[in-house]
Design an enzyme around this catalytic site. Structure first.
Site, PDB file in Angstrom:
ATOM      1  CB  CYS A 223       4.397   2.484   7.002  1.00  0.00           C
ATOM      2  SG  CYS A 223       5.913   2.817   6.064  1.00  0.00           S
TER       3      CYS A 223
ATOM      4  CG  HIS B  46       7.843  -0.309   7.277  1.00  0.00           C
ATOM      5  ND1 HIS B  46       6.533  -0.108   6.925  1.00  0.00           N
ATOM      6  CD2 HIS B  46       7.831  -0.933   8.483  1.00  0.00           C
ATOM      7  CE1 HIS B  46       5.748  -0.613   7.878  1.00  0.00           C
ATOM      8  NE2 HIS B  46       6.512  -1.115   8.831  1.00  0.00           N
TER       9      HIS B  46
END
Length: 170
Positions: free
Chosen positions: A144, A75
């Protein structure tokens, strides 16, 4: 009359000229960078915060699953101006390192930008708010990392490293 030589008009701008010389310091800059300096903008560091969603397990699980080891299931968030910008179904602006993902596993400096926080926020509001939504989120193709990549391209005109962007292709 008997007065000495008059000071040159350039003397009043000597401090500014010296400051400009230090800022440019014989490096080649783009026209955009030149205008930014003239408008009193300064270079800001841009960082990539990486959070390993596998908590270190990817290193030893992936050789069995995909045939080779990968460092993490990433992420990412972009940090600039002391704020972290990230996507998780919605676009977020947080204090750096305070996301729900804990402490970043890796912090990488991507470069420097002369864009301001206001420039970035305007870009997010006008160009990204309708693209990066909960309805458009896809864990492989619109996540993301794609958001961070878009922000990186805006701030630095450069994409994120392939190891992040090609992660779904493993």
């Amino acid at each position: 009359s008997g007065a000495g030589p008059r000071p040159k008009a350039r003397a009043s701008s000597a401090g500014y000229t010296a400051s400009l010389s230090e800022e440019l310091s014989q490096e080649l800059i783009t026209y955009y960078d030149f205008l930014s300096v003239m408008l009193n903008r300064r270079k800001l560091e841009v960082q990539l915060f990486r959070y390993d969603l596998s908590n270190g397990k990817a290193k030893w699980l992936t050789p069995f699953l995909v045939g080779h080891s990968i460092a993490g299931i990433w992420h990412t968030g972009i940090v600039v101006c002391g704020k972290e910008y990230w996507f998780g179904g919605h676009i977020f602006e947080s204090e750096r390192g305070t996301t729900p993902f804990g402490t970043p596993t890796q912090i990488q400096t991507l470069g420097e930008t002369m864009r301001t926080r206001e420039d970035l926020w305007n870009f997010i509001q006008t160009s990204l708010v309708d693209e990066f939504t909960e309805a458009n989120y896809d864990v492989l193709t619109h996540n993301c990392n794609h958001f961070s990549n878009t922000i990186s391209k805006f701030l630095l005109n450069e994409s994120l490293p392939d190891e992040i962007m090609k992660q779904p292709d493993i």
